[in-house]
Design a protein around this motif. Structure first.
Motif, mmCIF file in Angstrom:
data_model
loop_
_atom_site.group_PDB
_atom_site.id
_atom_site.type_symbol
_atom_site.label_atom_id
_atom_site.label_comp_id
_atom_site.label_asym_id
_atom_site.label_seq_id
_atom_site.Cartn_x
_atom_site.Cartn_y
_atom_site.Cartn_z
ATOM 1 N N ASP A 222 0.475 -9.192 13.044
ATOM 2 C CA ASP A 222 -0.199 -9.262 11.751
ATOM 3 C C ASP A 222 -0.525 -7.885 11.187
ATOM 4 N N ASP A 223 -0.714 -6.878 12.037
ATOM 5 C CA ASP A 223 -1.051 -5.549 11.520
ATOM 6 C C ASP A 223 0.130 -4.896 10.808
ATOM 7 N N ARG A 224 1.348 -5.352 11.089
ATOM 8 C CA ARG A 224 2.515 -4.822 10.385
ATOM 9 C C ARG A 224 2.812 -5.616 9.127
ATOM 10 N N VAL A 225 2.125 -6.707 8.945
ATOM 11 C CA VAL A 225 2.386 -7.577 7.802
ATOM 12 C C VAL A 225 1.281 -7.491 6.754
ATOM 13 N N ILE A 226 0.038 -7.517 7.187
ATOM 14 C CA ILE A 226 -1.098 -7.586 6.263
ATOM 15 C C ILE A 226 -1.875 -6.277 6.303
ATOM 16 N N THR A 227 -2.028 -5.656 5.131
ATOM 17 C CA THR A 227 -2.869 -4.466 4.998
ATOM 18 C C THR A 227 -3.942 -4.759 3.958
ATOM 19 N N ASP A 228 -4.783 -3.786 3.720
ATOM 20 C CA ASP A 228 -5.873 -3.978 2.759
ATOM 21 C C ASP A 228 -5.373 -4.104 1.329
ATOM 22 N N THR A 229 -4.184 -3.571 1.070
ATOM 23 C CA THR A 229 -3.693 -3.547 -0.313
ATOM 24 C C THR A 229 -2.381 -4.287 -0.523
ATOM 25 N N ALA A 230 -1.673 -4.599 0.542
ATOM 26 C CA ALA A 230 -0.355 -5.212 0.382
ATOM 27 C C ALA A 230 -0.076 -6.164 1.534
ATOM 28 N N VAL A 231 0.899 -7.038 1.312
ATOM 29 C CA VAL A 231 1.400 -7.946 2.342
ATOM 30 C C VAL A 231 2.910 -7.771 2.405
ATOM 31 N N PHE A 232 3.430 -7.528 3.597
ATOM 32 C CA PHE A 232 4.851 -7.272 3.775
ATOM 33 C C PHE A 232 5.501 -8.501 4.429
ATOM 34 N N PHE A 233 6.045 -9.355 3.567
ATOM 35 C CA PHE A 233 6.675 -10.575 4.064
ATOM 36 C C PHE A 233 8.001 -10.247 4.747
ATOM 37 N N SER A 234 8.433 -11.172 5.590
ATOM 38 C CA SER A 234 9.709 -11.024 6.278
ATOM 39 C C SER A 234 10.803 -11.727 5.481
ATOM 40 N N GLY A 235 12.012 -11.170 5.555
ATOM 41 C CA GLY A 235 13.159 -11.826 4.951
ATOM 42 C C GLY A 235 13.149 -11.766 3.444
ATOM 43 N N ASN A 236 13.919 -12.675 2.830
ATOM 44 C CA ASN A 236 14.089 -12.692 1.378
ATOM 45 C C ASN A 236 13.296 -13.806 0.705
ATOM 46 N N ASP A 237 13.468 -15.037 1.218
ATOM 47 C CA ASP A 237 12.871 -16.194 0.545
ATOM 48 C C ASP A 237 11.349 -16.153 0.528
ATOM 49 N N ALA A 238 10.753 -15.536 1.547
ATOM 50 C CA ALA A 238 9.289 -15.477 1.590
ATOM 51 C C ALA A 238 8.732 -14.770 0.358
ATOM 52 N N TRP A 239 9.463 -13.792 -0.144
ATOM 53 C CA TRP A 239 8.983 -13.069 -1.318
ATOM 54 C C TRP A 239 8.989 -13.961 -2.555
#
Length: 943
Positions: A33-50
């Motif tokens: 989760d620390d690589r995905v959720i930050t205080d300012t952004a969320v980094f989804f995996s793959g394409n469709d999640a976006w």
């Protein structure tokens, strides 16, 4: 153990194991989760999640509705193709967001909740798995199934990790719940034994439980289809089950009323709910259409027909073996009738076979370029499940044997579902997350059988009875099939908690590049979250100022959501053929005409791939004025498109892949060896001309940004493996890779294979260091005009400009033309020498800067006849303006330089020289020229 403790363990033990399995499933999926959720952004995996981020934001704003059309994708038409997007998955997440955000959530909170949804869905999948397992065995068997599911890796794990926010993360839960719901209906019906006559007699107490159970099952099946419309495939499995179970019941002399209650109520309720949820009058398996309710009603009607057939044959005294024959004849007749009356139904059935039961044999070549559509192999199955596959195979055989021997409707349902998921997984690897559940269930059945039949426990004394050697070996076999790879890492297979450490997050190069594009390009004059109704013809009329971004379809959702811009192609597989044709276009004229013609080809955009330049010109000439503003503005290319994804690009349009490769000789370890390399044809593609040469020699494209992250792109040798076109990721910072870039460029000139790393076990050739993501702007181009008196007709005229990216990389742009009989020449150039048009004024805040003015010269390298310099203001390249340059004979220019210093001496001008014809990434073809032997558009490292 005392009897009381044993009773407590029997009562609560399975539930305790289930809770532990759920907790473990959730914990391990939240590790990254620390690589995905930050205080300012969320980094989804793959394409469709976006794109789910976009659709969920929509549902939050218009709860519970989603706009039926989105013009922010599939330029210049827009898209309404949302298979699983904007459905129950997004509505559940949106509801959770509204609750957590107290009715007014921030965009960041929406993305955070969305990122956390997959682990929750994945963990909850253990619940219906437990239920189905407990009905196949007992509660301990269900607990074992849930525990095994917690250890499974592969697609089920990857699809339910934090940030993998696709509807696929919820499909295992809802698909298994649908099976469990139908199992509830079956068990209630066969336990209560209701008769159809009970309804006629008004004995509602006798039918209440079976009907309520059927309603529950119908809700579960409908929810699954509301989550993912192609889930209608489960109804096919249910239909096959109904036919087989009806035959078994009739042959055995059992009343077929029980099955009729379960099947009719479940599918009828599912049909009604699916009809209420439908949003289209079409018949499509990938949309919320009328297909889902019609198939559900069809299974219900078919069940009634089979019930009537069974009663008729009984009443007339026919031999019971007549029923299967009559059913077969009825099925053949129904298909023939469907073929005559509604051929589209046969096409839909053929599509089901292709996508679920063909084992990849019927998958089209173009569809096979999509990773998740490719069939799984034995190797990938072993990598995902390890020894559990052996246990599952044994469990399947044991369960099938049990079903054949006795009437076990739920067992038959699981057998048929397992066969369907086996076929689906080895037809499309994406179905691995369903297959994982069946593997866990069947492996649990094998383990349950081992400890109840092979090594029976003494329930009273809680001890083993007389144990034989084969029993010990059986227990050891079970342990050895579970532990390696699933609990302890072995032979490259790691437990899920170790795999989790490498997962999560998005491609930061694209994230950085598209964030730059959003902030430094004109904002389309359209509301990003406005409500858009579907146009009657499906072709959106874009306002003036809107524009498209060309890239490969894989990246369409990223462009829409990360960049807030409109892609031509997207992962809905809309626009792959035009994108393929554009990227492979062999010249700038054809590439531009493809973009210009697309607005007029809404009925069949793929036509552009087969149209000649003349045909494209005719389409553009006849184009209505209202479509003139639907233009392409930017092109985004990354290292994968130029390497590993180039073969898939060629399968949609253009020549076959072999046309882009040839054999050539290289120096490797002091010897001459033959290796495959890219051809001139590859170097001439629009993709290569832009990515490797930074638009050198092109008139209407300029590099406006490159991400400060790099990769080696080209040929690669490791051991006996040779790949003529791949990429190796490097770090960030141009200063950190500049020396390697220079080294590869020198090796390229001498055709050397270059070792990498201290062990010298990996090698590259015909390779270059490139930014991982480059963004180009399509501009009108400014025309530099001049006159060189007393110069021979046909003499070459050049314009060169030194530029520097924000990363510190220098490169040279060159444009070439020939002098007319009257001494005049024209050079159309895309780069400006000043950056004065801001995004608010319709320009691009380019991060590439000119290091001076254009140097213009006429003649050959060693003895130019005339030279001059000229500035090209940025408005000129947008408006297609003409800029005059004064060129003077070289002798006069030297004298002028001595007094003013405004011109370079002839000896210092970097003039083009001829190159050899061998082709490589970014290499020009025979007869073309470059600066001092450097790759066109690259830093001249010899300076």
């Amino acid at each position: 153990m005392t009897r009381r403790r044993r009773a407590v363990a029997e009562r609560y033990g399975p539930f305790a194991i289930l809770l532990l399995a759920v907790a473990f499933l959730l914990w391990v999926r939240l590790l990254p989760d620390d690589r995905v959720i930050t205080d300012t952004a969320v980094f989804f995996s793959g394409n469709d999640a976006w794109y789910h981020s976009r659709t969920t934001q929509y549902v939050v704003r218009y709860f519970p509705e989603l706009t039926p059309f989105d013009p922010w994708s599939n330029f210049p038409y827009g898209t309404g193709h949302h298979s699983g997007f904007g459905g129950l998955f997004d509505q559940i997440v949106a509801l959770a967001v509204l609750v957590v955000g107290l009715g007014d959530p921030s965009d960041h909170l929406v993305n955070v909740v969305l990122a956390l949804a997959p682990p929750v869905f994945g963990a909850l999948t253990a619940v219906p798995t437990y239920y189905v397992g407990s009905r196949l065995t007992d509660r301990w068997g269900g607990a074992v199934a849930a525990g095994l599911l917690a250890l499974v890796g592969g697609g089920f794990f990857y699809r339910t990790i934090v940030g993998a926010s696709d509807h696929q993360s919820a499909e295992p839960l809802f698909g298994t719940a649908a099976v469990a719901g139908f199992a509830v209906a079956l068990l209630a019906a066969y336990r209560e034994k209701p008769l159809v006559a009970d309804v006629r007699n008004g004995d509602w107490d006798l039918v209440r439980r079976p009907v309520v159970a059927g309603i529950f099952g119908g809700i579960a099946v409908a929810a699954y289809m509301a989550l993912w419309p192609p889930g209608v495939m489960l109804l096919f499995t249910i239909g096959v089950f109904v036919v087989v179970q009806f035959s078994r019941d009739h042959l055995a002399g059992r009343a077929t009323d029980y099955l009729t209650y379960a099947a009719v109520v479940t599918t009828a309720v599912a049909g009604v709910l699916a009809l209420l949820y439908s949003r289209s009058n079409s018949l499509s398996a990938t949309a919320y259409s009328l297909l889902q309710p019609l198939v559900a009603f069809g299974v219900a009607a078919g069940s009634l027909v089979l019930y009537g057939l069974s009663r008729y044959l009984d009443r007339e005294g026919y031999d019971r073996r007549t029923f299967p024959q009559a059913v077969a004849a009825l099925a053949v007749g129904s298909l023939a009738f469907l073929w005559l009356v509604f051929p589209r139904g046969i096409d839909l059935f053929a599509a089901l076979v292709t996508r679920v039961y063909s084992f990849g044999l019927l998958t089209s070549v173009s569809a096979g370029t999509v990773g998740e559509i490719q069939p799984a192999t034995v190797g990938t199955a072993v990598a995902a499940f390890g020894g559990l596959l052996v246990l599952a195979a044994a469990g399947f055989a044991l369960l099938l044997y049990s079903v054949v021997r006795e009437n076990r409707p739920v067992g038959l349902l699981v057998v048929l579902w397992s066969l369907s998921m086996f076929a689906a997984y080895f037809t499309m690897s994406r179905f691995g997350y369903y297959f994982a559940v069946t593997v866990a269930l069947l492996a649990a059945y094998a383990i349950w059988w081992t400890f109840t039949e092979l090594v029976p426990l003494d329930r009273e004394g809680d001890a083993l009875g007389d144990v034989d050697v084969y029993q010990v070996l059986g227990v050891l076999a079970v342990v050895l099939l579970i532990v390696p790879g699933n609990v302890v890492a072995v032979s490259g297979r790691q437990p899920v908690w170790e795999q989790a450490e490498r997962l999560g997050g998005t491609d930061r190069a694209w994230y950085e590049g598209l964030n730059w594009l959003q902030e430094n390009s004109p904002e389309p004059p359209m509301g990003y979250y406005e409500w858009y109704d579907r146009p009657a013809d499906g072709d959106f009329d874009y306002p003036q100022g809107a524009y498209g971004v060309m890239s490969w379809w894989d990246y369409g959702h990223w462009i829409t959501v990360m960049g807030h811009r409109i892609p031509y192609a997207n992962p809905f597989q809309e626009g792959p053929v035009p994108a393929s044709a554009y990227l492979q276009a062999a010249n700038e004229t054809r590439a531009n005409l493809i973009l210009e013609a697309l607005p007029s080809l809404s009925e069949n955009p793929s036509r552009v791939a087969d149209m000649s330049v003349e045909e494209l010109r005719d389409v553009v000439a006849d184009q209505p004025a209202r479509l003139d503003g639907e233009n392409g503005r930017y092109v985004v290319i990354d290292d994968q498109m130029a390497s590993d994804k180039f073969p898939p690009i060629t399968r949609w349009a253009g020549p076959d892949l072999p046309a882009y490769f040839q054999e050539a000789r290289y120096r490797f370890g002091g010897q001459n060896v033959t290796l495959r390399e890219t051809t001139d044809r590859y170097a001439e593609t629009t993709l290569a001309s832009l990515y490797y040469r930074d638009a050198d020699r092109l008139a209407h494209y300029r590099l406006v940004h490159e991400v400060d992250r790099y990769a080696i792109v080209g040929g690669y040798v490791s051991g006996q493996s040779v790949n003529p076109l791949t990429r190796l990721r490097l770090g960030s910072g141009w200063d950190n890779v500049a020396s390697l870039a220079a080294r590869l460029q020198r090796a390229d000139r001498t055709r050397q294979v270059v070792p990498l790393g201290p062990r010298r076990t990996r090698f590259v050739y015909n390779a270059a260091v490139e930014s991982r993501v480059k963004i180009f702007e399509h501009v009108e181009g400014a025309t530099i005009t001049g006159r060189a008196p007393n110069v021979e007709n046909g003499t070459a005229a050049y314009a060169t400009l030194r530029l520097r990216t924000h990363t510190g990389r220098n490169f040279t742009y060159v444009q070439r033309a020939t002098v007319a009989p009257n001494g005049s020449f024209e050079l159309t150039v895309p780069y400006a020498t000043s950056d004065v048009v801001a995004p608010d004024d319709g320009g691009t805040n380019s991060s590439v800067r000119a290091l001076g003015q254009y140097s213009v010269f006429v003649g050959n390298r060693t003895d130019p006849e005339a030279t001059g310099t000229v500035a090209v203001p940025e408005p000129a390249i947008y408006d297609g303006e003409t800029v005059d340059v004064q060129v003077e004979p070289v002798g006069e220019a030297n004298e002028s330089q001595g007094s003013s210093g405004s011109l370079s001496s002839p000896s210092s001008i970097a003039l083009p020289k001829q190159r050899s014809s061998r082709a490589a990434p970014g290499r020009t073809t025979a007869g073309r020229e470059t600066l001092r032997g450097a790759r066109p558009g690259r830093t001249d490292w010899s300076e």
